[in-house]
Structure formats: structure tokens, C-alpha cells
Write an enzyme that holds these catalytic residues in place. Structure first.
Site, PDB file in Angstrom:
ATOM      1  N   ASP A  74      40.194  41.054  -9.388  1.00  0.00           N
ATOM      2  CA  ASP A  74      41.388  40.457  -8.776  1.00  0.00           C
ATOM      3  C   ASP A  74      42.213  41.580  -8.138  1.00  0.00           C
ATOM      4  O   ASP A  74      41.898  42.750  -8.303  1.00  0.00           O
ATOM      5  CB  ASP A  74      42.225  39.701  -9.819  1.00  0.00           C
ATOM      6  CG  ASP A  74      42.344  40.475 -11.110  1.00  0.00           C
ATOM      7  OD1 ASP A  74      42.483  41.713 -11.040  1.00  0.00           O
ATOM      8  OD2 ASP A  74      42.314  39.857 -12.186  1.00  0.00           O
ATOM      9  N   ASP A  76      45.973  43.227  -7.790  1.00  0.00           N
ATOM     10  CA  ASP A  76      47.327  43.272  -8.344  1.00  0.00           C
ATOM     11  C   ASP A  76      48.230  44.064  -7.407  1.00  0.00           C
ATOM     12  O   ASP A  76      47.813  45.062  -6.814  1.00  0.00           O
ATOM     13  CB  ASP A  76      47.315  43.946  -9.723  1.00  0.00           C
ATOM     14  CG  ASP A  76      46.444  43.192 -10.724  1.00  0.00           C
ATOM     15  OD1 ASP A  76      46.484  41.945 -10.726  1.00  0.00           O
ATOM     16  OD2 ASP A  76      45.698  43.843 -11.478  1.00  0.00           O
ATOM     17  N   ASP A 157      48.640  52.313 -18.368  1.00  0.00           N
ATOM     18  CA  ASP A 157      47.855  52.776 -19.516  1.00  0.00           C
ATOM     19  C   ASP A 157      46.996  54.012 -19.203  1.00  0.00           C
ATOM     20  O   ASP A 157      47.209  55.076 -19.769  1.00  0.00           O
ATOM     21  CB  ASP A 157      47.015  51.634 -20.121  1.00  0.00           C
ATOM     22  CG  ASP A 157      46.249  50.810 -19.091  1.00  0.00           C
ATOM     23  OD1 ASP A 157      46.252  51.185 -17.898  1.00  0.00           O
ATOM     24  OD2 ASP A 157      45.634  49.796 -19.484  1.00  0.00           O
TER      25      ASP A 157
HETATM   26  P1  ATP Z   1      40.522  44.310 -14.646  1.00  0.00           P
HETATM   27  O1  ATP Z   1      41.455  43.339 -13.957  1.00  0.00           O
HETATM   28  O2  ATP Z   1      39.375  44.742 -13.842  1.00  0.00           O
HETATM   29  O3  ATP Z   1      40.174  43.899 -16.025  1.00  0.00           O
HETATM   30  P2  ATP Z   1      42.825  45.997 -14.505  1.00  0.00           P
HETATM   31  O4  ATP Z   1      42.956  47.480 -14.639  1.00  0.00           O
HETATM   32  O5  ATP Z   1      43.253  45.402 -13.212  1.00  0.00           O
HETATM   33  O6  ATP Z   1      41.340  45.666 -14.846  1.00  0.00           O
HETATM   34  P3  ATP Z   1      44.720  44.237 -15.725  1.00  0.00           P
HETATM   35  O7  ATP Z   1      44.732  43.738 -17.110  1.00  0.00           O
HETATM   36  O8  ATP Z   1      44.534  43.305 -14.591  1.00  0.00           O
HETATM   37  O9  ATP Z   1      43.606  45.377 -15.695  1.00  0.00           O
HETATM   38  O10 ATP Z   1      46.069  45.044 -15.527  1.00  0.00           O
HETATM   39  C1  ATP Z   1      46.501  45.532 -14.253  1.00  0.00           C
HETATM   40  C2  ATP Z   1      47.117  46.899 -14.395  1.00  0.00           C
HETATM   41  O11 ATP Z   1      48.284  46.820 -15.237  1.00  0.00           O
HETATM   42  C3  ATP Z   1      46.224  47.932 -15.091  1.00  0.00           C
HETATM   43  O12 ATP Z   1      45.362  48.571 -14.170  1.00  0.00           O
HETATM   44  C4  ATP Z   1      47.245  48.885 -15.669  1.00  0.00           C
HETATM   45  O13 ATP Z   1      47.726  49.770 -14.688  1.00  0.00           O
HETATM   46  C5  ATP Z   1      48.391  47.961 -16.061  1.00  0.00           C
HETATM   47  N1  ATP Z   1      48.274  47.524 -17.466  1.00  0.00           N
HETATM   48  C6  ATP Z   1      47.692  46.418 -17.933  1.00  0.00           C
HETATM   49  N2  ATP Z   1      47.790  46.315 -19.254  1.00  0.00           N
HETATM   50  C7  ATP Z   1      48.493  47.403 -19.671  1.00  0.00           C
HETATM   51  C8  ATP Z   1      48.951  47.873 -20.933  1.00  0.00           C
HETATM   52  N3  ATP Z   1      48.681  47.194 -22.054  1.00  0.00           N
HETATM   53  N4  ATP Z   1      49.647  49.025 -20.955  1.00  0.00           N
HETATM   54  C9  ATP Z   1      49.929  49.688 -19.817  1.00  0.00           C
HETATM   55  N5  ATP Z   1      49.511  49.303 -18.614  1.00  0.00           N
HETATM   56  C10 ATP Z   1      48.815  48.176 -18.511  1.00  0.00           C
HETATM   57 MG    MG Z   2      43.362  43.347 -12.699  1.00  0.00          MG
END
Ligand code: ATP
Ligand code: MG
Length: 466
Positions: A74, A76, A157
Site C-alpha cells: 500500500d 502511505d 520504527d
Molecule cells: P507494510 O505495509 O509493507 O507491512 P510498512 O512499513 O508500510 O510495511 P505499516 O504498518 O504500513 O508498515 O506502517 C507504515 C509506516 O509507519 C512504517 O513504515 C513506519 O515508518 C511507521 N510505523 C508503523 N508502525 C510503527 C510503530 N509501531 N512504531 C513506529 N513506527 C511505525
Molecule cells: Mg504500509
């Protein structure tokens, strides 16, 4: 191709001189991402916000995945606009979340998630301040302190998740040396690892999830505290853990994820009863779980649907026999003992991970099916075949056999029965003569003669029991 281009980039990073407020900037010639790789809706959200005078970037997993030549799950967006300001810009936007307010902008089935820049929480809040956003353990309870772009990068994170892409200039802003870690295949927390895990223990699960998905190593300082801090997962609301567990096991890398969870001592925090079974009966338990997850990964790869119910049924199954035995030793007959053990196990698991009822009922049905599959005489086999849960029950039987459970060839029998003609089926049933209650179900039942109607609780799930 993109990956090669990116890897061939030789610009040394000026790490030493940088403070965290000065990002490494990669121009469009220094990275392989093109506007065309990105959802046009995501670009339009960014541009709309920028035109309204806000800062806005693509951020997180999509930038990371595009740099690795993977398809982002997705897109963001991070922005200086508050959720209310974002909502005001779009007709198709909804504010969601309490702990962490976000805006979802809807374009048909695609959702672009927009988050306002946030800052890290102060460490020195008074514990008795009712507005305190931290638990005394350091865990962040609310996360709606807005901040600058620089703040936002620091509170993310992992370094590889703190990359910001501006589709207008096609530049990447890298505040935490994420590009360096992507090149070296490293998952590294931003800041002090222990503190960052204490703030949000789910980050331990995320570290493992990304390590498995990207086939990266967890950098040693980020890996070291996990084993000790794993019990902090007990503080996380069960509903959030359910979401995280689905992400862990339904992303197509479940086998490797499971192995890492076990290695880091996280598996037992999520599935305590299964971890106990893993200790007492390691080969069988590990094989069964491993095979179930390998099957899940394969189905995802083939674009086939997967159900969390089957997954949970498999993860918990090895924990059942010990409980059934315990209840039987207390004098409970086998079938009620099985029912009661199933009920207890699922309720206990739900304290840890809030599995919704729409999944717990099918778990029970898959398990109940295991008792019914050996009983095939008369019309029973045909009735079972018509049962909407037959396929899952049959697949589950094959899974048990693959882990070494002795069922007297029950799986092969059912495989043949499904392919047989009517007359062949009749002859298969005739051939059973007396063998039909053979091994298979984790119980042995003495018949007191006659074909009694089965009593309540025997062999069928009791809706509302969980
Ligand atoms: P994917 O969507 O492929 O699983 P993602 O990195 O996009 O991976 P998401 O859960 O969509 O993960 O979160 C988007 C972004 O928000 C992450 O890349 C990170 O920068 C931030 N993020 C998400 N969860 C946390 C957390 N628990 N602590 C700190 N930052 C976070
Ligand atoms: Mg994501």
C-alpha cells in the site's frame, strides 16, 4: 534491473557529519524509483496537500519496497496537515484510529493512508499526570503529539521505514541512514533499541516480520534486547495482537517468520500453549505447524484464499491432547473432554490474541470434523462430504498425517472416496465393515451397542460455546 541500478550507486554516505535534522538527499538520478511505479492516487493525495500549502511525502513501506524492486502493499503519505486539515481537503476521506489518528482517503477499493507528522514523546512526563501518554514501563499509550518532518523521521520504527519520497522533485529524503541499511540488508531501530521496544513492544514483531519478508538480518543491537523484552508483548491489547499475527502469518513468509519468532522467544508470548507443546512434543508440533505454514505460504503465492481459522486450528492443535488427557484423568469421558479442552484452549488463546468469533467457530468445526472423519458407515460419509466444513476438515486430516499422526490411511481413503463413482463408493463403505471407528480422532470411545443418537456435545460444535 532497478535493483542493479540502485546497487551500482556508489555515492559514499556522509554519515559522520550529519545531525538527525539534516537528511541525506538522493536526487532522481541516485535512486531507481520513478513516478510511474507509484499509485496515481497516492501521487494525487501528495500533490493536493502540497498545493494546499502543506508538506507531504510518500513514506514508509512503499519507498522501502520500491527501492528493493518489490511491489508495495500500500502507499502511505506523511504530511504536516493535521487529520482534520487533511479531511477538509478531500471529499472521500475519513479520520480513523484513537491511539493513532489517521486519515483514510478512499479511491474505489484503494485506500491511501495519510498520517500527520508526529514527534517522539518526552521521556520525563510525570507519572501521575492524567494526560500522560506513557505507561510507567515506557510504553506509549497515545501517539498524537504532532511534530515536524524531522521529528516524524525520528519516531518511526526502523531506519528503512524512515525514507520520504517527493513525487514532484522525485527526491528521497533519508534522515536515519535507511538507504545504507537497505543496501546492507539490515533491520535497525532508530534510536536506543531497548527504549524503542519499551515504547511499543509490537516493534519486536515488526522487526521479525520485515526480516522475514525482506530476507534481511536484524542488526545486532536491535536484535539483542528482544529475547529479554519479549514478555512485554503481554501488555499489548489482544485485538492489536490479532491484527499483527495476521500480518505475520498471512504475508507469504509464514514459515520463516515462525522460525524467527521461535528463535527470539516471541512465539511463546503469542501462543503460550503451542509453545508448551513445542517443548513437550517438539518434532510433531514443529512439523505440524511448519507444514501448515508452508501450505499457507504456497496458497498465497498461488493467489488462493487462506483462512485465519485453519491457521489457528493448526497452531493450537498440538496443545489439545495434553489437555484432553488431563480432563480424562479427572474422570471426564473422552468426547466431552475433547470438547471442554477445545473450549478452554480457545478461550485462553483469546485472552492473548483476540480471535473474533467468526474464526473461533470454524476452528471448532475443523477440530470436530477430525472426530467424525473416521466414522464413515451407512450414510455418514456422504453426509460429511456435503458438510460445508468438509474440505477444511479433510485438509486438516492430511496435515495431521503429514506430521506423522497415525490414522490408518484415513486421508487416502477420503481422497479415493471423493474421486469414486457411486458404486465404488458403496463398495468402499461395505469394505469398511467394522474398521470404521479406526484411529484418527484423538480419543477412543467405547460403544454401548446400538446406534444411539449422539448426545449433546458429541462431535458437533456447539455455537456459543466459546
Ligand atoms: P507494510 O505495509 O509493507 O507491512 P510498512 O512499513 O508500510 O510495511 P505499516 O504498518 O504500513 O508498515 O506502517 C507504515 C509506516 O509507519 C512504517 O513504515 C513506519 O515508518 C511507521 N510505523 C508503523 N508502525 C510503527 C510503530 N509501531 N512504531 C513506529 N513506527 C511505525
Ligand atoms: Mg504500509
Amino acid at each position: 534491473m532497478l535493483k542493479k541500478l540502485f546497487k551500482s550507486l556508489r555515492s559514499p554516505l556522509r554519515r559522520a557529519k550529519q545531525s538527525h535534522s539534516t537528511p541525506e538527499v538522493l536526487s532522481n538520478r541516485q535512486h531507481p524509483i520513478h513516478r510511474g511505479d507509484i499509485s496515481r492516487y497516492a501521487i494525487s493525495v501528495v500533490e493536493r496537500l502540497q498545493n494546499a500549502g502543506y508538506q507531504a511525502y510518500l513514506v514508509g513501506g512503499c519507498v522501502r519496497d520500491l527501492l528493493l524492486d518489490l511491489d508495495p502493499k500500500d502507499f502511505d503519505v506523511a504530511t504536516s496537515a493535521t487529520p482534520e486539515q487533511v479531511r477538509a481537503e478531500f471529499r472521500n476521506a475519513r479520520v480513523i484510529g484513537r491511539r493513532f489518528k489517521l486519515v483514510h482517503v478512499h479511491f474505489g477499493r484503494e485506500i491511501i493512508e495519510v498520517a500527520t507528522f508526529r514527534a517522539n514523546h518526552p521521556q520525563d512526563e510525570e507519572d501521575d499526570d492524567p494526560r500522560a501518554s506513557r505507561h510507567e514501563s515506557g510504553r506509549i499509550l497515545r501517539d498524537n503529539v504532532y511534530g515536524s518532518l524531522e521529528d516524524d523521521a525520528q519516531r518511526r520504527d526502523f531506519t528503512i521505514n524512515a525514507l520520504y519520497y517527493d513525487p514532484g522533485s522525485e527526491r528521497i529524503l533519508d534522515y536515519a541512514h535507511g538507504v545504507h541499511d537497505i543496501r546492507n540488508h539490515l533491520i535497525r531501530l532508530i534510536g536506543d533499541p531497548t527504549q524503542r521496544y519499551q515504547e511499543d513492544p509490537v516493534r519486536m514483531l515488526r522487526a521479525v516480520r520485515f526480516a522475514a519478508k525482506l530476507d534481511f538480518d536484524i542488526e545486532k543491537h536491535s536484535a539483542a534486547p528482544i529475547y529479554k523484552l519479549a514478555p512485554m508483548l503481554g501488555e499489548i491489547p489482544a485485538a492489536r495482537l490479532f491484527d499483527e499475527v495476521l500480518k505475520l502469518f498471512l504475508a507469504g513468509y509464514a514459515v520463516y517468520t515462525y522460525e524467527l519468532l521461535v528463535d527470539y522467544g516471541l512465539f511463546g508470548q503469542l501462543f503460550p500453549a503451542s509453545a508448551a507443546a513445542l517443548k513437550h512434543n517438539p518434532d510433531y508440533t514443529d512439523t505440524l505447524i511448519h507444514n501448515a505454514l508452508a501450505n499457507t505460504d504456497l496458497r498465497i503465492q498461488q493467489g488462493k484464499p487462506v483462512t485465519p481459522a485453519f491457521l489457528f486450528a493448526a497452531l493450537l492443535w498440538p496443545a489439545l491432547p495434553a489437555r484432553v488427557l488431563k480432563l480424562q484423568e479427572r474422570g471426564m469421558p473422552p468426547i466431552p473432554a475433547m470438547q471442554e479442552a477445545a473450549h478452554e484452549l480457545i478461550s485462553e488463546q483469546c485472552q492473548r490474541i483476540a480471535v473474533p468469533k467468526r474464526f473461533t467457530l470454524p476452528i471448532r468445526e475443523i477440530w470436530d470434523m477430525q472426530e467424525r472423519l473416521p466414522r464413515r458407515s451407512g450414510k455418514r460419509a456422504d453426509l460429511l462430504l456435503e458438510n460445508p466444513r468438509f474440505r477444511a476438515g479433510y485438509d486438516f486430516l492430511l496435515l495431521r498425517e503429514s506430521a506423522g499422526e497415525q490414522t490408518g490411511g484415513l486421508g487416502d481413503w477420503w481422497t479415493a472416496y471423493q474421486d469414486a463413482s457411486d458404486s465404488e463408493r458403496r463398495s468402499m463403505i461395505r469394505d469398511l465393515s467394522g474398521k470404521e471407528d479406526g484411529p484418527g480422532a484423538p480419543r477412543k470411545r467405547k460403544r454401548s451397542g446400538g446406534r444411539r443418537k449422539r448426545g449433546a456435545g458429541e462431535g458437533t460444535a456447539k455455537p456459543g460455546n466459546d
